[in-house]
Design an enzyme around this catalytic site. Structure first.
Site, PDB file in Angstrom:
ATOM      1  N   SER A 135      52.611  23.331  37.088  1.00  8.32           N
ATOM      2  CA  SER A 135      52.278  23.176  38.494  1.00  8.32           C
ATOM      3  C   SER A 135      50.785  23.307  38.714  1.00  8.32           C
ATOM      4  O   SER A 135      50.171  24.248  38.237  1.00  8.32           O
ATOM      5  CB  SER A 135      53.031  24.223  39.313  1.00  8.32           C
ATOM      6  OG  SER A 135      52.896  23.899  40.657  1.00  8.32           O
ATOM      7  N   GLY A 142      53.517  29.208  49.819  1.00 11.85           N
ATOM      8  CA  GLY A 142      53.929  28.503  51.034  1.00 11.85           C
ATOM      9  C   GLY A 142      53.635  27.016  50.974  1.00 11.85           C
ATOM     10  O   GLY A 142      53.718  26.324  51.984  1.00 11.85           O
ATOM     11  N   SER A 145      56.013  24.902  46.290  1.00 12.09           N
ATOM     12  CA  SER A 145      56.027  24.752  44.826  1.00 12.09           C
ATOM     13  C   SER A 145      57.462  24.661  44.308  1.00 12.09           C
ATOM     14  O   SER A 145      57.737  23.886  43.389  1.00 12.09           O
ATOM     15  CB  SER A 145      55.274  25.903  44.143  1.00 12.09           C
ATOM     16  OG  SER A 145      55.811  27.138  44.530  1.00 12.09           O
ATOM     17  N   SER A 146      58.385  25.426  44.891  1.00  7.28           N
ATOM     18  CA  SER A 146      59.754  25.382  44.349  1.00  7.28           C
ATOM     19  C   SER A 146      60.405  24.033  44.651  1.00  7.28           C
ATOM     20  O   SER A 146      61.110  23.479  43.803  1.00  7.28           O
ATOM     21  CB  SER A 146      60.604  26.549  44.860  1.00  7.28           C
ATOM     22  OG  SER A 146      60.975  26.340  46.188  1.00  7.28           O
ATOM     23  N   ASP A 192      61.396  20.998  52.821  1.00 11.53           N
ATOM     24  CA  ASP A 192      60.446  20.989  51.699  1.00 11.53           C
ATOM     25  C   ASP A 192      60.823  19.920  50.676  1.00 11.53           C
ATOM     26  O   ASP A 192      59.961  19.164  50.208  1.00 11.53           O
ATOM     27  CB  ASP A 192      60.406  22.365  51.005  1.00 11.53           C
ATOM     28  CG  ASP A 192      59.740  23.430  51.861  1.00 11.53           C
ATOM     29  OD1 ASP A 192      59.488  23.161  53.051  1.00 11.53           O
ATOM     30  OD2 ASP A 192      59.493  24.541  51.351  1.00 11.53           O
TER      31      ASP A 192
HETATM   32  C1  MEV Z   1      59.474  27.156  53.838  1.00 12.50           C
HETATM   33  O1  MEV Z   1      58.503  26.248  53.317  1.00 12.50           O
HETATM   34  C2  MEV Z   1      59.739  26.864  55.266  1.00 12.50           C
HETATM   35  C3  MEV Z   1      60.826  27.699  55.947  1.00 12.50           C
HETATM   36  O2  MEV Z   1      61.045  27.063  57.214  1.00 12.50           O
HETATM   37  C4  MEV Z   1      62.111  27.728  55.152  1.00 12.50           C
HETATM   38  C5  MEV Z   1      62.818  26.384  55.084  1.00 12.50           C
HETATM   39  O3  MEV Z   1      62.592  25.519  55.929  1.00 12.50           O
HETATM   40  O4  MEV Z   1      63.640  26.235  54.175  1.00 12.50           O
HETATM   41  C6  MEV Z   1      60.361  29.116  56.200  1.00 12.50           C
END
Ligand code: MEV
Length: 397
Positions: A135, A142, A145-146, A192
Site C-alpha cells: 500500500s 481514514g 486502505s482496507s 469505500d
Molecule cells: C469510513 O471510511 C466511513 C464510515 O462512514 C464507515 C462506513 O461508511 O463504512 C465511518
C-alpha cells in the site's frame, strides 16, 4: 502464459478515497459523497511459492502466510457470478482456526477477508498463486486502505478464476469486496469499496441503494494526516452506541449530515464559480456535526484551528475520525501560495503530514506483466510512479 486465469504474473491496483460529506451518517442510510485519491494499493499475483499452497504476503504489516489449498473450506459451488449477498458466518467460523497464529488485528482481518473471498470466488482447481499487497496509502488513516485492499483482492481473484472479461466484472468486484470489508469492519456502509472500484467520485446511499458516479471538479484540496492510529470499526460502534442511548438527539445530527450531502451533490451537479466557497461552508457544518457525534480528536481540532488561523479554507475530518486525516477545501485558489501552505504545515502539530491532493483517480484495474516479477523486486519499487509504470493498465468499468 496468456490464458485467462493462468497468467502467471499480474498486478491489480485500486485507489484510496476521501469522504467529502456524510461519513458515519452513511452507515444509517443517509447519502454521502466520496472521491478516489491518487494513492493506491497494489497487489502482485505471481507463481505459487510452494506447489499446492496459496500464499498471502502483507509486507506493510510484516506478514507472510501460506495455506494448503486442499485444506481450505471452499464454498461448495464456487459460483462467483452470484450476488455476494450477506456474510456467511459459518464460513468465517471455519476460517478462524486457519488464522489463530496471526500476530495483530491488521494481519488477522486482512487474512480473514482474503480467505473469505478466496474460498467464495475460487475453487480447489483455481491455479495456485502467491498474492502480495503493497500500500502506498497510509494504513488506518481514514483514506480507505482496507477497501482498496479488498477491492484489489476481489479483482485479483476474479482474474484468477478466469472471469476478468465479464461485462459485470466491476459489479462483482464491488459486491465481493463489500464482503471483504464486512470481514474487516463488521458494519461498513459500502461507500469505500464503491469508490475504490469505480474511481472518480460517487454519490452513495446504502438503502435504497444509490451509487451515482460523477467527475469531481478540479478543486484544490489539502489533506493532513495526523498519523494518529484508530480503528474504523471502533468508531462506527461508538456512534452506534450513542444512537441507541440518545436516539432523539443523534438522529437529527445524522439526518442533517444527509442534508449536507444532498446539498453538496446539487452544487457539484451545477457547475458554479463559487463551488469551493459553497462546499467549504458545508464542510464546516459537516465537521461540527461529526464533533457532536464524538468522533473528532484533539489533534484534528488543532489542525482545523491551524487552517482557520491562516485562512487556508474549510476543514473537516474525513473517514471515521478519531485521528486519521482531515481535509481542507480551498475556497479561493488564488490565495493558495507556497508560503501559505508552508505556514500551515509549520502550524500543525508534529508528526502531522500535509499533502496537496487531486481527487477523482481511476478505479480498480490490472496490468499483466511481461516478465516474472518476484516479491522482493516488487517491494523494491518505491512510490506510486514506479508501480503505475509497471505496464499498461486496464480499468474495470
Ligand atoms: C469510513 O471510511 C466511513 C464510515 O462512514 C464507515 C462506513 O461508511 O463504512 C465511518
Amino acid at each position: 502464459m496468456t490464458v485467462e486465469g493462468k497468467e502467471t504474473s499480474y498486478v491489480v491496483s485500486a485507489p484510496g478515497k476521501v469522504i467529502l460529506f456524510g461519513e458515519h451518517s452513511v452507515v444509517y442510510g443517509q447519502p454521502a459523497i466520496a472521491a478516489a485519491v491518487s494513492l493506491r494499493t497494489y497487489l502482485l499475483v505471481t507463481e505459487p511459492r510452494v506447489e499446492g499452497y496459496v500464499t498471502l504476503d502483507l509486507p506493510d504489516t510484516g506478514m507472510s502466510k501460506s495455506w494448503r489449498i486442499s485444506e481450505l473450506p471452499f464454498v461448495a459451488d464456487g459460483d462467483v457470478a452470484r450476488e455476494a449477498g450477506r456474510l456467511d458466518h459459518g464460513l468465517v467460523e471455519r476460517l478462524e482456526p486457519l488464522l489463530s497464529d496471526l500476530e495483530n488485528t491488521y494481519q488477522h482481518s486482512a487474512s480473514l477477508a482474503f480467505l473469505y473471498l478466496y474460498c467464495s470466488m475460487c475453487t480447489a482447481h483455481t491455479p495456485a498463486h502467491t498474492y502480495g499487497a503493497r500500500s502506498v496509502l497510509p494504513i488506518g488513516a481514514g483514506l480507505g486502505s482496507s477497501a482498496s485492499y479488498t477491492v484489489c483482492v476481489a479483482g485479483a481473484l476474479l482474474k484468477a478464476a478466469g472471469l476478468a472479461g465479464r461485462a459485470d466484472a466491476a459489479d462483482l468486484i464491488n459486491s465481493w469486496s463489500f464482503m471483504g470489508e464486512t470481514c474487516v469492519h463488521g458494519n461498513p456502509s459500502g461507500i469505500d469499496n464503491a469508490v475504490a472500484t469505480r474511481g472518480g467520485a460517487v454519490y452513495f446511499q446504502r438503502e435504497p441503494k444509490v451509487a451515482a458516479s460523477f467527475a469531481f471538479p478540479p478543486l484544490k484540496l489539502i489533506l493532513t494526516n495526523t498519523a494518529i492510529p484508530r480503528r474504523t470499526s471502533d468508531l462506527v460502534a461508538g456512534v452506534g452506541k450513542l444512537k441507541d442511548r440518545l436516539p432523539a438527539i443523534s438522529q437529527p445530527l445524522l439526518d442533517a449530515m444527509g442534508e449536507v450531502a444532498k446539498e453538496a451533490y446539487e452544487i457539484l451537479k451545477t457547475d458554479n464559480d463559487d463551488v469551493g466557497q459553497r462546499l467549504g461552508e458545508l464542510a464546516r457544518i459537516n465537521h461540527g456535526l461529526l464533533v457532536a457525534l464524538g468522533v473528532s480528536h484533539p489533534v484534528l481540532e488543532q489542525v482545523k484551528c491551524a487552517a482557520d488561523a491562516v485562512a487556508l479554507g474549510h476543514t473537516k475530518l474525513t473517514g471515521a475520525g478519531g485521528g486519521g486525516c482531515a481535509i481542507t477545501i480551498v475556497d479561493d485558489e488564488s490565495k493558495l501560495t507556497d508560503e501559505l501552505l508552508a505556514s500551515f504545515s509549520k502550524a500543525v502539530p508534529e508528526p502531522c503530514e500535509v499533502f496537496e491532493t487531486v481527487l477523482g483517480a481511476q478505479g480498480v484495474g490490472y496490468t499483466v506483466l511481461d516478465r516474472q516479477l518476484d516479491m522482493p523486486e516488487f517491494l523494491k519499487l518505491s512510490g506510486s510512479k514506479e508501480y503505475d509504470a509497471l505496464g499498461e493498465w486496464h480499468y474495470w468499468k
